[in-house]
Design an enzyme around this catalytic site. Sequence first.
Site: not given
Lengths: 487, 487, 159, 159
Positions: D17, D15
């Site tokens: 983000h 991930d």
Amino acid sequence: MQVKNVKLTKDQFYKTRKQVLESWSTGKSLSLDESFRYLNSLPEHKYFSKVLDNAKRNNKLLLQPRGGVATLRGQKTLLEGFIKAGADLMPVTIDSYTRQNEYLKSEKGLSESLTTKKSVLNGFPAVNHGLKGCRELNNSITKPLQARHGSPDGRLLAEIIHASGWTSNEGGGISYNIPYSKNVSLEKSIYDWQYCDRLVGIYEEMGISLNREPFGPLTGTLVPPSISNAIAIIEGLLAAEQGVKNLSLGYGSVGHIVQDIAAMISLRTLATDIFKKYGYTINLSTVYHQWMGNFPREESAAYSVINLGSLTAVLSAANKMILKTPHEAEGIPTLEANMDGIRTSEHMVKMISSQIGSIKIDVTDELQIINEETNLIIDKVLDTGDGDLVQGTIKSFANGVLDIPFAPSIYNQGSVIPIRDHLGAVRILEFGNLPFNSHIKNLHREKINKRVKMENRKANHDMIVSDIFSISNGSFFKRKSHEVMKC
Amino acid sequence: MQVKNVKLTKDQFYKTRKQVLESWSTGKSLSLDESFRYLNSLPEHKYFSKVLDNAKRNNKLLLQPRGGVATLRGQKTLLEGFIKAGADLMPVTIDSYTRQNEYLKSEKGLSESLTTKKSVLNGFPAVNHGLKGCRELNNSITKPLQARHGSPDGRLLAEIIHASGWTSNEGGGISYNIPYSKNVSLEKSIYDWQYCDRLVGIYEEMGISLNREPFGPLTGTLVPPSISNAIAIIEGLLAAEQGVKNLSLGYGSVGHIVQDIAAMISLRTLATDIFKKYGYTINLSTVYHQWMGNFPREESAAYSVINLGSLTAVLSAANKMILKTPHEAEGIPTLEANMDGIRTSEHMVKMISSQIGSIKIDVTDELQIINEETNLIIDKVLDTGDGDLVQGTIKSFANGVLDIPFAPSIYNQGSVIPIRDHLGAVRILEFGNLPFNSHIKNLHREKINKRVKMENRKANHDMIVSDIFSISNGSFFKRKSHEVMKC
Amino acid sequence: MNTDNTIVMGVIGQDCHSVGNKVLHFAFKEKGFVVHNLGVQCSQEDLIKAAKEVNADAIVVSSLYGHAELDCRGFSTNCIKNGLNNVLLYIGGNLSIGKSEWEVIERKFLKMGFNRVFSASDDLEWAIDSIYNDISLRKFKHPVSVTENKDASQKRKVN
Amino acid sequence: MNTDNTIVMGVIGQDCHSVGNKVLHFAFKEKGFVVHNLGVQCSQEDLIKAAKEVNADAIVVSSLYGHAELDCRGFSTNCIKNGLNNVLLYIGGNLSIGKSEWEVIERKFLKMGFNRVFSASDDLEWAIDSIYNDISLRKFKHPVSVTENKDASQKRKVN
């Protein structure tokens, strides 16, 4: 090895290709000749390039949602739903493991998804599905397919999807590295994307027109338009050098109508001028991304954010719009949410398109700022690389001439700090090493100061956090007057 | 009796008042002195006039949904929900039987609603609830209440609601007759609304400021802005003569950004000028109605129509906006649908308000047309009445100088036929007896001809039906190019 | 094709929605119906009286304001009381207050004696075609009344 | 007020983000936590290693991309294996793919050994306060480890 902005030789390309195809079992059976024959057999309506050309001719804004699930069957259902709701162009979002070349993990996720009949992957593992699965998907869908991912090294993916008749690939050595990865060097990601672009160039030489689209919005969070536009144009130039001819440049909305329209006009005109200046013949189209930042949790409020995007995209004369959904804040949206996003976008687009001829908005001031800033950045990058754009880009990220706010990469300085001004436009509070002159810097400072006075509040970290959430909250400002109103 | 635009004498008023209060049992106990004491005891935040003043001072657009159900309990729940979702001003929509003074029918509907615990009336039967019920409602709600109805004779209703502390009443002798009734003469409806306005004037003399709001959108279907604005201003003048001081003039969106903004600017400036010219001191505010015509059935598409309205209302600098809901096409909306409508509107209003200072749209051409047409109509109406506005209005409807498209009244000629032009603005295909000069008429014809050429289609009944449904369909035009695109 | 289908149409009760009424009128005329449009705010009596006068094949009631149930009580019985045994009854529009299950609403009005019940979201063309077919079928089954109808409507043709 | 609560935080798996991670970091610092933020794309090993090094009171994992379940398998067991018996485990974000029942998701991650599970719609202040209270309570119950924590975090204070 020092990467340069030079077209890869056939020798280099084919040598690398051998390694790429051997990196996973599904790569081994690929043959460019066979792929050419398959691509050549596809009808025009399966080609991104043709559909974009038609849309440009008719001033039509094409709609493309996002979406990917693990299984072939699931992906078919998803895309069929998109078409039913009115989407023009098909996305296949690739799962995050594949993006990092962790094919073993995506293989596991795929088998678990098949067993449990529920996608445990956040996208379609195209490499694992291989030519067979990807072509089956392509053959079952009447609109053109594009891979959308975030891979710093998407070479095998590019090979497989293009061979499968997916006629567009999103990404680039900067835009799919700096906002998507922590530890991958630009040297490596740019080199790997030169390969992806060269592959498209080779198809082009065979008479197959494939579309390439650098990822415009970057971190999608308060990115000043000149920064994202400069990077889009740089990636466009890098792709053009490798023989890409059909190019879509994208921009992610900052939620400010005038700044967004100006940014899109600037992107289109500067890119056209610069490609021409450097001798590249490019069929250019532009892409408008609806707000990519934090979304309101209420679906009703999310609709407003989506509709603001559609309105601005039409006013910007974009050729394609990438859509959000009313469930956006909830994580990966369902098909139903996607269909709602498509329908509400289509409706707004139709209404505004019907009256576009009567709407004259003055964006000259904003346009001038973005043009000047973008030119300053691109010139300095070229200068930094002694005329070589790849070296210029790598060095410019290292010294902060290029700097993407909120990016996770250790190769990004992160010194630039954006903030909204008194009229809601995105300005720059900390310039880091951006190559702006004092005229530009003063302009930003003046506008930020006006906000500081208006809100009677410091321009600090707290204000920046407010700005990150301002579109999801609705109001950009904490207005004192608001309190007075509550009588 | 020939009705004139003259302030009713106290004698006339109180003589009529006796009859009005005797027309239904709940009228008998009313006393102006007692009502004055009650109204005088209410806090400022219960006054439409004060809340509007605050909003004007702070450039805030106030939000008002619509809604009425049969029972007191149901109406409370509804209004509490509206407040929870963010509405600023409270509507109480009155049921259709009450609007036609059929209090016996509404009494039946009310008891049936109480028995079945489901509203079988399409609004709140305020006359049947009487002072007791209406005050109980008023006391239980923290925001100001307005009656919204459609009564050609709403005299008893006005008496009861104002005595109950509802500080605004919508309607007027034209706007609540011609679009709402088939057989009621203008002579009667104007006379009856003079009474309602005089009542407000008498409260004003006692120091109680009540708001009055003529109903702007009329039939809500392709009404040319100059027609609805002229009627709004005429009703404003009629109200002012009776002593009304706090006046909101409304306009119903035609779904065309530039024409809507121009119409709102024209309404505000012409009304201000004309009130001044005739010596009335009026505290004026303006009301923007989101699209009142046919709505898309898909909720997602309905959101687009609502959001287009919110955007335009902010750009128009309206003081209040009347809201639609995503269920609009389904009939009378639920509380939940209303709350969604409020939330999506509020969010769009906040986003656009945050950046309004940077948006400059050129509406000068459209503004000029609307100004000129509106002045021509108002001048001709006065002329037709030999200087008397009431006689002028009655005669002008009779001879078609005033003519509301699609109105059900037999007192309306219905000769004016509106149609959209090549840029989506509402123009006039058949002028009937509208007092326009050839310059204006040619302008309409030229623009309509451009559409005829663009669409290669006749300007006939079929095109008008398309135009009625164009906002709900999205596109205003059947574009040939659209076919080409489907490749 | 028999183009002499005669209908009486109107918006029932205190309902003043005139735009849809005008559009509907236009659409029926386009399909070749003989249309007697009473406009908005019609009572049951208005509609029944007109249907008798013009010997209508069908009465097409619309209601947009939510009071349809109250306004239509006893409509079918009143038709029969007035000798309209053969007339087809239709209703369409927004027939309830709030968002109710369509099936429930439809059943309610069918039970009240309407031959078909149309929702506001039904396709207009389809609705008119359905009415057209119903009338044709009825005439085929009751050839006598067809002749009657024909004479009557020819006498009074309004277009 | 004990301001020496030490956390290790990071976005797990592939991930990337980063925005929420930066906002969260800022918010924890504002509340007086000693924050060791590993940024995006952390493995379980990265987080466990850092937690051991700084003697963390808690590991705060976030995941926005839907693979949390796959990425977090065995996390609690791995902590214990590495001697982190007392560390509190938190996870928050968009923890599933598609719109699932929150209760189901929460139960799943609680069963996996997380002490609290936060959804993306939970209030940030409230979440941080909950973590603060949990740590305080734990220290009150295990006063020895508190001292350990204190020493360790003072040695390595990063701010």
